[in-house]
Design a protein around this motif. Structure first.
Motif, PDB file in Angstrom:
ATOM      1  N   ILE A   1       0.852  -1.445  -0.073  1.00 50.42           N
ATOM      2  CA  ILE A   1      -0.083   0.038   0.179  1.00 50.42           C
ATOM      3  C   ILE A   1       1.009   0.989   0.278  1.00 50.42           C
ATOM      4  O   ILE A   1       1.977   1.564   0.727  1.00 50.42           O
ATOM      5  CB  ILE A   1      -1.020  -0.030   1.275  1.00 50.42           C
ATOM      6  CG1 ILE A   1      -1.858  -0.979   1.170  1.00 50.42           C
ATOM      7  CG2 ILE A   1      -1.826   1.356   1.203  1.00 50.42           C
ATOM      8  CD1 ILE A   1      -2.564  -1.472   2.320  1.00 50.42           C
ATOM      9  N   ARG A   2       0.384   2.240  -0.877  1.00 54.17           N
ATOM     10  CA  ARG A   2       1.242   3.286  -0.899  1.00 54.17           C
ATOM     11  C   ARG A   2       0.243   4.576  -0.501  1.00 54.17           C
ATOM     12  O   ARG A   2      -0.770   4.651  -1.056  1.00 54.17           O
ATOM     13  CB  ARG A   2       1.767   3.447  -2.257  1.00 54.17           C
ATOM     14  CG  ARG A   2       3.101   2.379  -2.726  1.00 54.17           C
ATOM     15  CD  ARG A   2       3.247   2.790  -4.036  1.00 54.17           C
ATOM     16  NE  ARG A   2       3.686   4.035  -4.548  1.00 54.17           N
ATOM     17  CZ  ARG A   2       5.014   4.459  -4.326  1.00 54.17           C
ATOM     18  NH1 ARG A   2       5.850   3.739  -4.178  1.00 54.17           N
ATOM     19  NH2 ARG A   2       5.054   5.801  -4.694  1.00 54.17           N
ATOM     20  N   HIS A   3       1.014   5.576  -0.011  1.00 54.96           N
ATOM     21  CA  HIS A   3       0.274   6.858   0.624  1.00 54.96           C
ATOM     22  C   HIS A   3       1.082   8.001   0.115  1.00 54.96           C
ATOM     23  O   HIS A   3       2.300   7.623   0.360  1.00 54.96           O
ATOM     24  CB  HIS A   3      -0.084   6.805   1.831  1.00 54.96           C
ATOM     25  CG  HIS A   3      -0.902   5.867   2.718  1.00 54.96           C
ATOM     26  ND1 HIS A   3      -2.194   5.729   2.271  1.00 54.96           N
ATOM     27  CD2 HIS A   3      -0.659   4.894   3.436  1.00 54.96           C
ATOM     28  CE1 HIS A   3      -2.563   4.563   3.030  1.00 54.96           C
ATOM     29  NE2 HIS A   3      -1.896   4.167   3.761  1.00 54.96           N
TER      30      HIS A   3
ATOM     31  N   ALA B   1       4.191  12.847  10.402  1.00 54.21           N
ATOM     32  CA  ALA B   1       3.543  11.455   9.857  1.00 54.21           C
ATOM     33  C   ALA B   1       2.796  11.180  10.658  1.00 54.21           C
ATOM     34  O   ALA B   1       1.563  10.615  10.183  1.00 54.21           O
ATOM     35  CB  ALA B   1       4.888  10.532   9.693  1.00 54.21           C
ATOM     36  N   ALA B   2       2.730  11.251  11.987  1.00 50.47           N
ATOM     37  CA  ALA B   2       1.582  10.849  13.164  1.00 50.47           C
ATOM     38  C   ALA B   2       0.546  11.478  12.726  1.00 50.47           C
ATOM     39  O   ALA B   2      -0.432  11.053  13.000  1.00 50.47           O
ATOM     40  CB  ALA B   2       2.306  11.101  14.414  1.00 50.47           C
TER      41      ALA B   2
ATOM     42  N   ASP C   1      -3.768   6.545  11.381  1.00 50.06           N
ATOM     43  CA  ASP C   1      -4.156   5.054  11.470  1.00 50.06           C
ATOM     44  C   ASP C   1      -2.918   4.277  12.017  1.00 50.06           C
ATOM     45  O   ASP C   1      -3.007   3.075  12.071  1.00 50.06           O
ATOM     46  CB  ASP C   1      -4.743   4.511  10.390  1.00 50.06           C
ATOM     47  CG  ASP C   1      -5.958   5.243   9.826  1.00 50.06           C
ATOM     48  OD1 ASP C   1      -6.819   5.512  10.799  1.00 50.06           O
ATOM     49  OD2 ASP C   1      -6.766   5.042   8.712  1.00 50.06           O
ATOM     50  N   TYR C   2      -1.766   4.685  11.915  1.00 50.47           N
ATOM     51  CA  TYR C   2      -0.447   3.926  12.206  1.00 50.47           C
ATOM     52  C   TYR C   2      -0.040   4.460  13.410  1.00 50.47           C
ATOM     53  O   TYR C   2       0.191   5.687  13.711  1.00 50.47           O
ATOM     54  CB  TYR C   2       0.341   4.161  11.113  1.00 50.47           C
ATOM     55  CG  TYR C   2      -0.183   3.709   9.849  1.00 50.47           C
ATOM     56  CD1 TYR C   2      -0.399   2.126   9.572  1.00 50.47           C
ATOM     57  CD2 TYR C   2      -0.716   4.540   8.730  1.00 50.47           C
ATOM     58  CE1 TYR C   2      -0.937   1.781   8.261  1.00 50.47           C
ATOM     59  CE2 TYR C   2      -0.966   4.005   7.630  1.00 50.47           C
ATOM     60  CZ  TYR C   2      -1.370   2.736   7.265  1.00 50.47           C
ATOM     61  OH  TYR C   2      -1.802   2.175   6.127  1.00 50.47           O
TER      62      TYR C   2
ATOM     63  N   LEU D   1       5.705   4.063  12.352  1.00 46.10           N
ATOM     64  CA  LEU D   1       5.989   5.470  11.255  1.00 46.10           C
ATOM     65  C   LEU D   1       7.392   5.519  11.502  1.00 46.10           C
ATOM     66  O   LEU D   1       8.474   5.767  10.487  1.00 46.10           O
ATOM     67  CB  LEU D   1       5.395   6.391  11.626  1.00 46.10           C
ATOM     68  CG  LEU D   1       3.728   6.321  11.395  1.00 46.10           C
ATOM     69  CD1 LEU D   1       2.882   7.735  11.925  1.00 46.10           C
ATOM     70  CD2 LEU D   1       3.392   6.315   9.917  1.00 46.10           C
ATOM     71  N   GLN D   2       8.084   5.386  12.699  1.00 46.31           N
ATOM     72  CA  GLN D   2       9.338   5.566  12.940  1.00 46.31           C
ATOM     73  C   GLN D   2      10.397   4.457  12.073  1.00 46.31           C
ATOM     74  O   GLN D   2      11.365   4.682  11.560  1.00 46.31           O
ATOM     75  CB  GLN D   2       9.681   5.519  14.427  1.00 46.31           C
ATOM     76  CG  GLN D   2       9.299   7.091  14.942  1.00 46.31           C
ATOM     77  CD  GLN D   2       9.460   7.017  16.494  1.00 46.31           C
ATOM     78  OE1 GLN D   2       9.595   5.887  17.121  1.00 46.31           O
ATOM     79  NE2 GLN D   2       9.592   8.166  17.167  1.00 46.31           N
ATOM     80  N   ALA D   3       9.858   3.272  12.404  1.00 43.58           N
ATOM     81  CA  ALA D   3      10.312   2.132  11.590  1.00 43.58           C
ATOM     82  C   ALA D   3      10.475   2.369  10.079  1.00 43.58           C
ATOM     83  O   ALA D   3      11.396   2.045   9.793  1.00 43.58           O
ATOM     84  CB  ALA D   3       9.677   0.852  11.998  1.00 43.58           C
TER      85      ALA D   3
END
Length: 66
Positions: free
Chosen positions: A8-10, A27-28, A33-34, A39-41
């Protein structure tokens, strides 16, 4: 939207209210949803990039970056 490997690409643009934030914080906000750890990984692995550049989670981002 998926890529050829089925991942999946956003894609989004950093809004003005996130300018100057750490990449992981922005990013958060953009991908609630993540988890921030996930996100850090992704940032560390290069899966989440800013304008095609691999950054560190603590690096600041500018408005308009995709």
């Amino acid at each position: 939207m998926s890529d050829e490997a089925g991942r999946i690409r956003h894609q989004c643009e950093v809004p003005a209210e996130c300018a100057g934030m750490r990449l992981d914080q922005a990013a958060a906000r953009l991908f609630p949803d993540y988890s921030r750890a996930r996100l850090q990984a992704w940032i560390r692995s290069g899966a989440l990039r800013a304008d095609g550049d691999t950054l560190r989670p603590r690096d600041p981002v500018q408005a308009g970056v995709r």
